[in-house]
Design a protein around this motif. Structure first.
Motif, PDB file in Angstrom:
ATOM      1  N   THR A  17     -86.340 -81.848  35.012  1.00 18.52           N
ATOM      2  CA  THR A  17     -85.955 -80.451  35.092  1.00 18.52           C
ATOM      3  C   THR A  17     -84.493 -80.285  34.707  1.00 18.52           C
ATOM      4  N   PHE A  18     -84.224 -79.285  33.880  1.00 21.52           N
ATOM      5  CA  PHE A  18     -82.855 -78.978  33.473  1.00 21.52           C
ATOM      6  C   PHE A  18     -82.582 -77.508  33.789  1.00 21.52           C
ATOM      7  N   HIS A  19     -81.444 -77.253  34.433  1.00 25.66           N
ATOM      8  CA  HIS A  19     -81.098 -75.901  34.832  1.00 25.66           C
ATOM      9  C   HIS A  19     -79.845 -75.415  34.102  1.00 25.66           C
ATOM     10  N   PHE A  20     -79.835 -74.127  33.837  1.00 25.14           N
ATOM     11  CA  PHE A  20     -78.656 -73.483  33.251  1.00 25.14           C
ATOM     12  C   PHE A  20     -78.367 -72.222  34.059  1.00 25.14           C
ATOM     13  N   ASP A  21     -77.170 -72.135  34.598  1.00 27.27           N
ATOM     14  CA  ASP A  21     -76.780 -70.989  35.407  1.00 27.27           C
ATOM     15  C   ASP A  21     -75.585 -70.306  34.745  1.00 27.27           C
ATOM     16  N   PHE A  22     -75.581 -68.979  34.777  1.00 25.62           N
ATOM     17  CA  PHE A  22     -74.498 -68.233  34.163  1.00 25.62           C
ATOM     18  C   PHE A  22     -73.719 -67.473  35.233  1.00 25.62           C
ATOM     19  N   TYR A  23     -72.480 -67.901  35.456  1.00 26.80           N
ATOM     20  CA  TYR A  23     -71.563 -67.227  36.360  1.00 26.80           C
ATOM     21  C   TYR A  23     -70.171 -67.771  36.088  1.00 26.80           C
ATOM     22  N   ASN A  24     -69.180 -67.205  36.728  1.00 32.62           N
ATOM     23  CA  ASN A  24     -67.795 -67.644  36.555  1.00 32.62           C
ATOM     24  C   ASN A  24     -67.533 -68.868  37.431  1.00 32.62           C
ATOM     25  N   TYR A  25     -67.540 -70.043  36.820  1.00 33.77           N
ATOM     26  CA  TYR A  25     -67.379 -71.285  37.562  1.00 33.77           C
ATOM     27  C   TYR A  25     -66.001 -71.397  38.213  1.00 33.77           C
ATOM     28  N   PHE A  26     -65.043 -70.613  37.748  1.00 33.92           N
ATOM     29  CA  PHE A  26     -63.673 -70.728  38.241  1.00 33.92           C
ATOM     30  C   PHE A  26     -63.361 -69.718  39.338  1.00 33.92           C
ATOM     31  N   GLU A  27     -64.330 -68.880  39.667  1.00 31.40           N
ATOM     32  CA  GLU A  27     -64.088 -67.866  40.692  1.00 31.40           C
ATOM     33  C   GLU A  27     -64.089 -68.493  42.086  1.00 31.40           C
ATOM     34  N   THR A  28     -63.151 -68.062  42.913  1.00 29.58           N
ATOM     35  CA  THR A  28     -63.080 -68.510  44.300  1.00 29.58           C
ATOM     36  C   THR A  28     -63.382 -67.324  45.209  1.00 29.58           C
ATOM     37  N   VAL A  38     -77.354 -77.242  69.161  1.00 26.51           N
ATOM     38  CA  VAL A  38     -78.667 -76.857  69.688  1.00 26.51           C
ATOM     39  C   VAL A  38     -79.823 -77.650  69.083  1.00 26.51           C
ATOM     40  N   ALA A  39     -79.597 -78.394  67.977  1.00 27.53           N
ATOM     41  CA  ALA A  39     -80.707 -79.095  67.323  1.00 27.53           C
ATOM     42  C   ALA A  39     -80.267 -80.452  66.778  1.00 27.53           C
ATOM     43  N   ARG A  40     -81.231 -81.365  66.657  1.00 30.89           N
ATOM     44  CA  ARG A  40     -80.946 -82.706  66.128  1.00 30.89           C
ATOM     45  C   ARG A  40     -80.878 -82.709  64.605  1.00 30.89           C
ATOM     46  N   TYR A  41     -81.652 -81.830  63.975  1.00 31.33           N
ATOM     47  CA  TYR A  41     -81.684 -81.730  62.522  1.00 31.33           C
ATOM     48  C   TYR A  41     -81.519 -80.263  62.125  1.00 31.33           C
ATOM     49  N   ALA A  42     -81.115 -80.054  60.874  1.00 30.65           N
ATOM     50  CA  ALA A  42     -81.021 -78.696  60.339  1.00 30.65           C
ATOM     51  C   ALA A  42     -81.467 -78.683  58.882  1.00 30.65           C
ATOM     52  N   LEU A  43     -82.256 -77.693  58.535  1.00 32.28           N
ATOM     53  CA  LEU A  43     -82.593 -77.410  57.141  1.00 32.28           C
ATOM     54  C   LEU A  43     -81.780 -76.198  56.734  1.00 32.28           C
ATOM     55  N   VAL A  44     -80.899 -76.376  55.764  1.00 27.49           N
ATOM     56  CA  VAL A  44     -80.025 -75.298  55.310  1.00 27.49           C
ATOM     57  C   VAL A  44     -80.314 -75.045  53.834  1.00 27.49           C
ATOM     58  N   TYR A  45     -80.811 -73.864  53.531  1.00 28.48           N
ATOM     59  CA  TYR A  45     -81.091 -73.469  52.157  1.00 28.48           C
ATOM     60  C   TYR A  45     -80.117 -72.364  51.783  1.00 28.48           C
ATOM     61  N   LEU A  46     -79.533 -72.465  50.577  1.00 30.33           N
ATOM     62  CA  LEU A  46     -78.460 -71.575  50.172  1.00 30.33           C
ATOM     63  C   LEU A  46     -78.682 -71.056  48.750  1.00 30.33           C
ATOM     64  N   PRO A  47     -78.197 -69.844  48.443  1.00 28.41           N
ATOM     65  CA  PRO A  47     -78.366 -69.295  47.097  1.00 28.41           C
ATOM     66  C   PRO A  47     -77.361 -69.887  46.116  1.00 28.41           C
ATOM     67  N   ILE A  48     -77.794 -70.044  44.889  1.00 27.55           N
ATOM     68  CA  ILE A  48     -76.927 -70.533  43.820  1.00 27.55           C
ATOM     69  C   ILE A  48     -76.315 -69.331  43.107  1.00 27.55           C
ATOM     70  N   ALA A  49     -75.035 -69.437  42.820  1.00 27.05           N
ATOM     71  CA  ALA A  49     -74.285 -68.319  42.245  1.00 27.05           C
ATOM     72  C   ALA A  49     -74.883 -67.860  40.916  1.00 27.05           C
ATOM     73  N   GLY A  50     -74.684 -66.592  40.631  1.00 27.42           N
ATOM     74  CA  GLY A  50     -75.139 -66.046  39.368  1.00 27.42           C
ATOM     75  C   GLY A  50     -76.443 -65.283  39.486  1.00 27.42           C
ATOM     76  N   THR A  51     -76.645 -64.380  38.561  1.00 26.40           N
ATOM     77  CA  THR A  51     -77.878 -63.594  38.553  1.00 26.40           C
ATOM     78  C   THR A  51     -78.856 -64.062  37.485  1.00 26.40           C
ATOM     79  N   HIS A  52     -78.420 -64.997  36.619  1.00 25.22           N
ATOM     80  CA  HIS A  52     -79.287 -65.504  35.549  1.00 25.22           C
ATOM     81  C   HIS A  52     -79.409 -67.022  35.687  1.00 25.22           C
ATOM     82  N   HIS A  53     -80.634 -67.484  35.920  1.00 28.96           N
ATOM     83  CA  HIS A  53     -80.904 -68.917  36.063  1.00 28.96           C
ATOM     84  C   HIS A  53     -82.029 -69.273  35.094  1.00 28.96           C
ATOM     85  N   PHE A  54     -81.792 -70.297  34.281  1.00 29.04           N
ATOM     86  CA  PHE A  54     -82.790 -70.722  33.306  1.00 29.04           C
ATOM     87  C   PHE A  54     -83.171 -72.173  33.588  1.00 29.04           C
ATOM     88  N   GLN A  55     -84.455 -72.448  33.448  1.00 27.00           N
ATOM     89  CA  GLN A  55     -84.970 -73.773  33.781  1.00 27.00           C
ATOM     90  C   GLN A  55     -85.885 -74.261  32.674  1.00 27.00           C
TER      91      GLN A  55
END
Length: 223
Positions: free
Chosen positions: A153-164, A123-140
């Protein structure tokens, strides 16, 4: 839960009317990013906004002169059309120049992801897709040394990186998200692979001003 229910996009499990009336700083940041990212797309006049939420982005884009049509599964948010991104038969091929799906795709089971991407590219030529980053704690940590154009900018995210994620039940964000960026199978490079049959990635970036969001600017493949 049967298979039919799992493959049907659901409504947000919260007081949607109250949420519709809320406005946060992230809404303004998101609206600005959408307007800025649209500038990287060529000859844009008609926009389809899927998941219109509180409506701030819609009003900003209309104020800037774009013809904006809205689509949402929930009539609470007063969209122009009620429907899901995985089935947009109400729209013609390439009816729009840009489709915006800001924090939408993660609300669908993975079984509907390819259908959604296919419909988006139709339906469109372009798409802007914004998505949430895993985890409830994000430090910048952000350094602006005072020189034009320099922004470290440096980011630190806390979540289980091995979870599928299972992709068949909404485990995240209080039962709203089926998956999020960062989990196995949904890291940025994995998403590029998922997008590639339908889109070329023009740009992808971590939003410095709303750090739980990872954004993609996509161009639909030639048909």
């Amino acid at each position: 839960m049967n298979t039919e229910d799992m493959d049907r996009p659901g409504l947000m499990p919260l007081d949607r009317q109250a949420w519709y009336l809320e406005i946060h700083l992230s809404n303004f940041v998101n609206s600005y990013c959408q307007y800025r990212d649209i500038q990287l797309c060529r000859d844009v006049r008609k926009i389809l906004e899927v998941g219109c939420g509180q409506g701030l982005s819609t009003q900003v884009l209309r104020w800037k002169g774009y013809e904006v049509t809205t689509l949402d599964v929930d009539e609470t948010f007063r969209p122009d059309h009620v429907g899901s991104i995985h089935d947009m038969a109400c729209f013609d091929d390439r009816q729009f120049d840009v489709l915006i799906a800001s924090h939408v795709l993660e609300h669908l089971p993975v079984s509907l992801l390819n259908e959604s991407l296919r419909e988006m590219a139709r339906v469109a030529r372009y798409a802007l897709v914004y998505l949430p980053i895993a985890g409830t704690h994000h430090f910048q940590i952000r350094l602006l040394p005072g020189f034009h154009g320099l922004d470290f900018t440096f980011h630190f995210d806390f979540y289980n990186y091995f979870e599928t994620p299972t992709g068949v039940e909404p485990r995240y964000c209080q039962g709203q998200h089926y998956w999020e960026v960062g989990y196995r199978g949904f890291r940025p490079k994995d998403l590029v692979t998922r997008f590639s049959p339908y889109f070329a990635v023009l740009k992808r970036y971590r939003n410095r001003d709303w750090n739980p969001s990872y954004n993609f600017i996509l161009q639909a493949n030639s048909r």
